[in-house]
Design a protein around this motif. Structure first.
Motif, PDB file in Angstrom:
ATOM      1  N   LEU A  61     -61.453 -11.730  13.031  1.00  0.00           N
ATOM      2  CA  LEU A  61     -62.774 -11.198  13.358  1.00  0.00           C
ATOM      3  C   LEU A  61     -62.921 -10.938  14.852  1.00  0.00           C
ATOM      4  CD1 LEU A  61     -64.973 -13.660  11.231  1.00  0.00           C
ATOM      5  CD2 LEU A  61     -64.338 -11.312  10.649  1.00  0.00           C
ATOM      6  N   PHE A  62     -62.201 -11.699  15.655  1.00  0.00           N
ATOM      7  CA  PHE A  62     -62.336 -11.633  17.111  1.00  0.00           C
ATOM      8  C   PHE A  62     -60.979 -11.401  17.757  1.00  0.00           C
ATOM      9  CE2 PHE A  62     -65.677 -14.375  15.450  1.00  0.00           C
ATOM     10  CZ  PHE A  62     -66.812 -13.793  15.992  1.00  0.00           C
ATOM     11  N   ASP A  63     -61.003 -10.716  18.889  1.00  0.00           N
ATOM     12  CA  ASP A  63     -59.781 -10.454  19.648  1.00  0.00           C
ATOM     13  C   ASP A  63     -60.089 -10.527  21.143  1.00  0.00           C
ATOM     14  OD1 ASP A  63     -57.238  -9.790  20.459  1.00  0.00           O
ATOM     15  OD2 ASP A  63     -57.355  -7.687  19.843  1.00  0.00           O
ATOM     16  N   GLU A  64     -60.651 -11.652  21.561  1.00  0.00           N
ATOM     17  CA  GLU A  64     -60.958 -11.903  22.971  1.00  0.00           C
ATOM     18  C   GLU A  64     -61.157 -13.397  23.152  1.00  0.00           C
ATOM     19  OE1 GLU A  64     -64.968 -10.699  24.310  1.00  0.00           O
ATOM     20  OE2 GLU A  64     -65.381 -10.228  22.210  1.00  0.00           O
ATOM     21  N   SER A  88     -58.605 -17.717  21.816  1.00  0.00           N
ATOM     22  CA  SER A  88     -58.170 -16.450  22.409  1.00  0.00           C
ATOM     23  C   SER A  88     -57.170 -15.762  21.493  1.00  0.00           C
ATOM     24  CB  SER A  88     -57.560 -16.676  23.798  1.00  0.00           C
ATOM     25  OG  SER A  88     -56.458 -17.535  23.717  1.00  0.00           O
ATOM     26  N   GLY A  89     -56.905 -14.509  21.775  1.00  0.00           N
ATOM     27  CA  GLY A  89     -56.040 -13.720  20.904  1.00  0.00           C
ATOM     28  C   GLY A  89     -56.843 -13.260  19.703  1.00  0.00           C
ATOM     29  N   LYS A  90     -56.162 -13.076  18.586  1.00  0.00           N
ATOM     30  CA  LYS A  90     -56.819 -12.650  17.348  1.00  0.00           C
ATOM     31  C   LYS A  90     -57.059 -13.876  16.476  1.00  0.00           C
ATOM     32  CE  LYS A  90     -54.747  -8.114  17.604  1.00  0.00           C
ATOM     33  NZ  LYS A  90     -53.788  -7.153  17.094  1.00  0.00           N
ATOM     34  N   TYR A  91     -58.289 -14.040  15.990  1.00  0.00           N
ATOM     35  CA  TYR A  91     -58.635 -15.221  15.205  1.00  0.00           C
ATOM     36  C   TYR A  91     -59.888 -14.971  14.372  1.00  0.00           C
ATOM     37  CZ  TYR A  91     -61.671 -15.756  19.257  1.00  0.00           C
ATOM     38  OH  TYR A  91     -62.578 -15.522  20.250  1.00  0.00           O
ATOM     39  N   TRP A  92     -60.115 -15.869  13.429  1.00  0.00           N
ATOM     40  CA  TRP A  92     -61.264 -15.836  12.526  1.00  0.00           C
ATOM     41  C   TRP A  92     -62.098 -17.077  12.801  1.00  0.00           C
ATOM     42  CZ3 TRP A  92     -61.205 -12.326   8.127  1.00  0.00           C
ATOM     43  CH2 TRP A  92     -62.322 -12.450   7.291  1.00  0.00           C
ATOM     44  N   VAL A  93     -63.433 -16.989  12.703  1.00  0.00           N
ATOM     45  CA  VAL A  93     -64.303 -18.148  12.886  1.00  0.00           C
ATOM     46  C   VAL A  93     -65.233 -18.255  11.675  1.00  0.00           C
ATOM     47  CG1 VAL A  93     -66.037 -19.275  14.352  1.00  0.00           C
ATOM     48  CG2 VAL A  93     -64.267 -17.855  15.396  1.00  0.00           C
TER      49      VAL A  93
END
Length: 190
Positions: A61-64, A88-93
């Motif tokens: 979902l995030f890439d920062e 950081s990097g690409k991840y899901w929360v």
């Protein structure tokens, strides 16, 4: 508008301004999404919850780099592990961690370390299970120096965390060497 108090800390160049968390970060909670265990497809991307990485999934979902703050769970009051961490990097929360993006003039690592040292008992809004709701979080006081000083402090703690990690790895390696030597010196059955 009332003037915000300034605080001077020994050894620092600038006054520190007392602010509210909602003044220094933007909440991106509407972008997080829970994935039930049965619906998670294993993959390379970290899946974050209230206690950090809880799984790895095939999407993100995030890439920062963002600050994640536990939203619920006993750890908010018990403090057995961190309640605030950087992702950081690409991840899901999932929906158990607030997603915070620092506003201009604020530094992620500094804000994360400031939040990590707080006692959240007074901000707990849960009855059976401790909870930090977003409205309460927005009002949490945080002392902030200039961005340059935040950067220096954030970098210092980041370097210290890196050094701690290196020493923990070295300690584990030495424990394994000791275990190997003990197993070979004192063979079983003798």
């Amino acid at each position: 508008m009332a003037k915000k108090p300034n605080i001077r800390f020994a050894g620092f160049e600038d006054d520190w301004e007392q602010r509210k968390l909602g003044d220094v970060v933007e909440f991106l909670d509407t972008m997080r999404k829970p994935l039930e265990g049965a619906k998670r497809i294993s993959g390379p991307y970290p899946y974050y919850g209230a206690s950090g990485i809880v799984d790895y999934v095939d999407g993100y979902l995030f890439d920062e780099e963002l600050v994640l703050l536990s939203e619920d769970g006993a750890n908010i009051t018990d403090r057995n592990y961190p309640v605030c961490f950087l992702a950081s990097g690409k991840y899901w929360v999932n929906n158990h961690a607030h997603v915070l993006k620092t506003k201009d003039g604020n530094e992620n690592n500094f804000i994360c370390n400031s939040l990590e040292r707080k006692d959240y008992k007074q901000y707990n809004s849960g009855m059976a299970m401790p909870k930090l709701n977003q409205e309460v979080c927005r009002g949490i006081p945080i002392s902030c120096p200039s961005f340059d000083e935040q950067k220096k402090i954030g970098d210092y703690f980041s370097n210290l965390d890196h050094l701690i990690t290196l020493h923990q790895r070295k300690c584990e390696e030495l424990k394994n060497v000791k275990k190997y030597m003990l197993q070979n010196m004192f063979a079983k059955g003798e």
